[in-house]
Design a protein around this motif. Structure first.
Motif, PDB file in Angstrom:
ATOM      1  N   ALA A  19       0.826  -1.209   0.000  1.00  8.90           N
ATOM      2  CA  ALA A  19       0.000   0.000   0.000  1.00  8.90           C
ATOM      3  C   ALA A  19       0.862   1.261   0.000  1.00  8.90           C
ATOM      4  CB  ALA A  19      -0.925  -0.009   1.216  1.00  8.90           C
ATOM      5  N   LEU A  20       1.900   1.285   0.845  1.00  7.91           N
ATOM      6  CA  LEU A  20       2.761   2.462   0.907  1.00  7.91           C
ATOM      7  C   LEU A  20       3.526   2.672  -0.394  1.00  7.91           C
ATOM      8  CD1 LEU A  20       4.266   2.246   4.515  1.00  7.91           C
ATOM      9  CD2 LEU A  20       2.412   3.708   3.714  1.00  7.91           C
ATOM     10  N   GLU A  21       4.026   1.575  -0.984  1.00  8.18           N
ATOM     11  CA  GLU A  21       4.791   1.700  -2.226  1.00  8.18           C
ATOM     12  C   GLU A  21       3.898   2.181  -3.366  1.00  8.18           C
ATOM     13  OE1 GLU A  21       8.061   1.752  -4.665  1.00  8.18           O
ATOM     14  OE2 GLU A  21       8.048   1.329  -2.515  1.00  8.18           O
ATOM     15  N   ALA A  22       2.696   1.609  -3.473  1.00  8.32           N
ATOM     16  CA  ALA A  22       1.780   2.019  -4.538  1.00  8.32           C
ATOM     17  C   ALA A  22       1.374   3.478  -4.374  1.00  8.32           C
ATOM     18  CB  ALA A  22       0.547   1.120  -4.540  1.00  8.32           C
ATOM     19  N   ALA A  23       1.105   3.890  -3.127  1.00  6.83           N
ATOM     20  CA  ALA A  23       0.734   5.284  -2.879  1.00  6.83           C
ATOM     21  C   ALA A  23       1.888   6.226  -3.206  1.00  6.83           C
ATOM     22  CB  ALA A  23       0.312   5.450  -1.418  1.00  6.83           C
ATOM     23  N   ALA A  24       3.107   5.828  -2.864  1.00  8.28           N
ATOM     24  CA  ALA A  24       4.276   6.656  -3.164  1.00  8.28           C
ATOM     25  C   ALA A  24       4.477   6.818  -4.664  1.00  8.28           C
ATOM     26  CB  ALA A  24       5.523   6.043  -2.537  1.00  8.28           C
ATOM     27  N   ARG A  25       3.975   5.867  -5.433  1.00  6.09           N
ATOM     28  CA  ARG A  25       4.093   5.932  -6.887  1.00  6.09           C
ATOM     29  C   ARG A  25       2.884   6.608  -7.529  1.00  6.09           C
ATOM     30  NH1 ARG A  25       7.840   2.670  -9.306  1.00  6.09           N
ATOM     31  NH2 ARG A  25       6.447   2.163 -11.038  1.00  6.09           N
ATOM     32  N   GLY A  91       1.394  -2.310  20.739  1.00  6.50           N
ATOM     33  CA  GLY A  91       0.437  -1.236  20.499  1.00  6.50           C
ATOM     34  C   GLY A  91       1.071  -0.033  19.824  1.00  6.50           C
ATOM     35  N   ILE A  92       2.308   0.285  20.220  1.00  6.29           N
ATOM     36  CA  ILE A  92       3.014   1.411  19.597  1.00  6.29           C
ATOM     37  C   ILE A  92       3.211   1.146  18.104  1.00  6.29           C
ATOM     38  CG2 ILE A  92       5.225   2.629  19.491  1.00  6.29           C
ATOM     39  CD1 ILE A  92       5.418   2.220  22.542  1.00  6.29           C
ATOM     40  N   LEU A  93       3.644  -0.060  17.757  1.00  9.31           N
ATOM     41  CA  LEU A  93       3.891  -0.368  16.351  1.00  9.31           C
ATOM     42  C   LEU A  93       2.596  -0.409  15.546  1.00  9.31           C
ATOM     43  CD1 LEU A  93       6.749  -3.014  16.297  1.00  9.31           C
ATOM     44  CD2 LEU A  93       6.770  -0.715  15.365  1.00  9.31           C
ATOM     45  N   ALA A  94       1.545  -0.953  16.134  1.00  4.14           N
ATOM     46  CA  ALA A  94       0.260  -1.010  15.422  1.00  4.14           C
ATOM     47  C   ALA A  94      -0.249   0.398  15.127  1.00  4.14           C
ATOM     48  CB  ALA A  94      -0.758  -1.793  16.246  1.00  4.14           C
ATOM     49  N   ARG A  95      -0.130   1.289  16.106  1.00  3.03           N
ATOM     50  CA  ARG A  95      -0.555   2.676  15.877  1.00  3.03           C
ATOM     51  C   ARG A  95       0.351   3.339  14.847  1.00  3.03           C
ATOM     52  NH1 ARG A  95      -1.253   2.116  21.442  1.00  3.03           N
ATOM     53  NH2 ARG A  95       0.732   3.111  21.942  1.00  3.03           N
ATOM     54  N   GLY A  96       1.626   3.008  14.868  1.00  2.00           N
ATOM     55  CA  GLY A  96       2.535   3.561  13.877  1.00  2.00           C
ATOM     56  C   GLY A  96       2.190   3.131  12.470  1.00  2.00           C
ATOM     57  N   ALA A  97       1.751   1.872  12.315  1.00  2.00           N
ATOM     58  CA  ALA A  97       1.337   1.391  10.995  1.00  2.00           C
ATOM     59  C   ALA A  97       0.146   2.188  10.484  1.00  2.00           C
ATOM     60  CB  ALA A  97       0.993  -0.097  11.068  1.00  2.00           C
ATOM     61  N   ALA A  98      -0.804   2.459  11.374  1.00  2.00           N
ATOM     62  CA  ALA A  98      -1.979   3.238  10.978  1.00  2.00           C
ATOM     63  C   ALA A  98      -1.589   4.660  10.582  1.00  2.00           C
ATOM     64  CB  ALA A  98      -2.987   3.263  12.121  1.00  2.00           C
ATOM     65  N   LEU A  99      -0.702   5.264  11.344  1.00  2.00           N
ATOM     66  CA  LEU A  99      -0.287   6.633  11.049  1.00  2.00           C
ATOM     67  C   LEU A  99       0.450   6.722   9.712  1.00  2.00           C
ATOM     68  CD1 LEU A  99       0.929   7.794  14.576  1.00  2.00           C
ATOM     69  CD2 LEU A  99      -1.053   8.653  13.327  1.00  2.00           C
ATOM     70  N   SER A 100       1.286   5.732   9.420  1.00  2.00           N
ATOM     71  CA  SER A 100       2.035   5.779   8.163  1.00  2.00           C
ATOM     72  C   SER A 100       1.105   5.657   6.965  1.00  2.00           C
ATOM     73  CB  SER A 100       3.081   4.666   8.132  1.00  2.00           C
ATOM     74  OG  SER A 100       2.474   3.388   8.136  1.00  2.00           O
ATOM     75  N   LEU A 101       0.074   4.839   7.073  1.00  2.00           N
ATOM     76  CA  LEU A 101      -0.890   4.709   5.981  1.00  2.00           C
ATOM     77  C   LEU A 101      -1.704   5.991   5.816  1.00  2.00           C
ATOM     78  CD1 LEU A 101      -2.062   1.059   6.700  1.00  2.00           C
ATOM     79  CD2 LEU A 101      -0.749   1.819   4.705  1.00  2.00           C
ATOM     80  N   ARG A 102      -2.078   6.586   6.935  1.00  2.00           N
ATOM     81  CA  ARG A 102      -2.835   7.839   6.873  1.00  2.00           C
ATOM     82  C   ARG A 102      -1.994   8.939   6.222  1.00  2.00           C
ATOM     83  NH1 ARG A 102      -4.445   9.591  12.554  1.00  2.00           N
ATOM     84  NH2 ARG A 102      -5.380   7.518  12.435  1.00  2.00           N
ATOM     85  N   ALA A 103      -0.715   8.996   6.602  1.00  2.00           N
ATOM     86  CA  ALA A 103       0.170  10.012   6.035  1.00  2.00           C
ATOM     87  C   ALA A 103       0.354   9.818   4.538  1.00  2.00           C
ATOM     88  CB  ALA A 103       1.520   9.975   6.740  1.00  2.00           C
TER      89      ALA A 103
END
Length: 447
Positions: A19-25, A91-103
């Motif tokens: 998802a992140l790679e496709a969005a970055a492209r 929990g920290i990593l799970a929230r970080g995953a959500a934030l990275s997708l939102r960004a």
């Protein structure tokens, strides 16, 4: 017009990376996930295991320093408190995953998807709602699911899957840990180590004569010595005698590709008979155009690093680029004591593949880095091809294994030779110095 350019089914390492790679492209991306972003890796396997291991290592160091009279150190390692710490870190990593997708402007849907056509997905939301969406490309990243292990002569109530051990409130008095499955001995070794540190009398039951298949056999005795030193009893392969009397039995790795309910058969997506996973080629394409699959759902290399790599490959290809999945340079690392890891071929596999092999073996226990860490034992073996000096594999048991393997994996992916490694200057004292020493041994054998 499709609702999005790329829809990703699953939010584990493969789906997240895709998802992140496709969005970055520049693609419009939707990701469907119902069981928590991060998938099995973040919630049940890699991250919980690593968090528990990171809490165990200082305990052993503390015992060593206490013997030297440097610190006062208690005898008990509280596995329940380590598990609570692990939950907070997860929990920290799970929230970080959500934030990275939102960004990245990836639209995340709390729900599951199934295929209703080569370019259409039926979506069932967590609230029970249903809808359909169209996409130019679909990436399946639904991972794997643990199945209950059933062992002859062992009551089901005493059998746990390996992923459940990170949630124990208290350590059992006795435990039998069984190897096997996609991870072979990796999970088994890590949890045998953790329970032994917590005071459990552990019997490890390997599935093969080699304690860690994939690791060069010359280093196997070091692994055995290290585990026996912390009290782990190593049984004969597949000997279930200890399992029948142990308070807790951890079954082998029983993960299976999660393909149920995806609608694969209806649109003709082929599965691999041996694993039950989705069949893909080196571009991660399935048998249906426009649909890719990555990670554990393919039944191939069931590692988070492999899933992440495959997710990026699939995303590049789904957005008009060209990329291929290359599993040969993916490292394997166990953060036990001693640390264990390898990347590429061992000596036997390299010779079986037809290479004219040279090797460099270094006693890590004699390096400055190992001495200042407390005189830790270990060894590094570098496997190379004689004529051109191609690096075929790096195998490590001992301190700084992850650091050394990072250098090895970089060398392999960049097609560096042992001549290049031999001339590279590393910080002193560091674990990476040893790979240069091993490379120089290879160079001397070549010349």
């Amino acid at each position: 017009m499709p609702d999005c350019d790329v829809v990703v089914l699953g939010g584990g390492p493969g789906g997240h990376a895709a998802a992140l790679e496709a969005a970055a492209r520049g693609a419009r991306v939707m990701l469907l996930e119902s069981a928590g972003l991060g998938g099995q890796c973040v919630h049940h396997s890699c991250i919980p295991t690593q968090a528990m291991l990171s809490a165990a290592a200082p305990h052993l160091t503390g015992q060593e320093l206490a013997i030297a009279g440097i610190v006062d150190h208690g005898d008990q390692w509280a596995i329940g408190r380590a598990a609570a710490r692990k939950d907070a870190l997860v929990g920290i990593l799970a929230r970080g995953a959500a934030l990275s997708l939102r960004a990245a402007r990836v639209e995340v849907v709390d729900g599951t998807g199934s295929l209703v056509g080569p370019a259409r997905v039926a979506v069932r939301g967590a609230d029970g709602s249903t809808s359909e969406l169209g996409a130019t490309a679909i990436i399946l990243a639904t991972g794997a699911r643990w199945e209950a292990a059933r062992l002859d002569g062992v009551p089901e109530a005493r059998v746990r899957t390996l992923d459940a051990l990170a949630a124990l409130d208290a350590a059992p008095k006795t435990a039998a840990i069984l190897a096997g499955g996609p991870a072979r001995t990796a999970f088994a070794l890590e949890y045998a180590y953790l329970l032994a540190v917590a005071g459990t009398a552990v019997t490890l039951v390997p599935s093969d004569q080699a304690l860690m298949p994939g690791l060069d056999h010359d280093l196997d005795p070091l692994v055995r010595d290290g585990f026996e030193a912390i009290g782990v009893t190593i049984a004969s392969p597949d000997d279930l005698a200890a399992a029948r009397s142990a308070e807790l039995v951890a079954g082998p790795d029983t993960r299976r590709p999660h393909t149920v309910g995806l609608g694969l058969e209806a649109i003709g997506i082929a599965l691999t008979a041996s694993t039950g996973g989705v069949r893909v080629d080196s571009t991660m394409a399935t048998s249906v155009a426009g649909i890719s699959a990555v990670g554990d759902v393919t039944g191939k290399v069931m590692l988070s690093a492999a899933a992440t790599h495959a997710g990026r490959v699939a995303a590049v290809n789904a957005t008009g680029g060209r990329a291929r999945f290359s599993p040969d340079g993916i490292p394997h690392i166990l953060h036990t004591e001693p640390p264990i890891g390898w990347v590429g071929l061992d000596e036997t596999s390299a010779r079986d593949a037809g290479y004219d092999v040279v090797t460099g073996l270094v006693d890590l226990g004699q390096t400055a880095r190992a001495v200042v860490l407390g005189n830790r034992a270990g060894a590094l073996k570098l496997v190379a091809e004689r004529e051109l000096g191609q690096v075929l594999g790096v195998h490590v048991v001992g301190p700084d294994a992850a650091e050394i393997l990072a250098v090895g994996a970089t060398a392999m992916s960049s097609e560096l030779t042992v001549h290049d490694l031999a001339s590279t200057v590393h910080w002193h004292p560091s674990g990476a110095e040893a790979i240069g020493e091993a490379a120089r041994t290879c160079v001397r054998a070549i010349t």
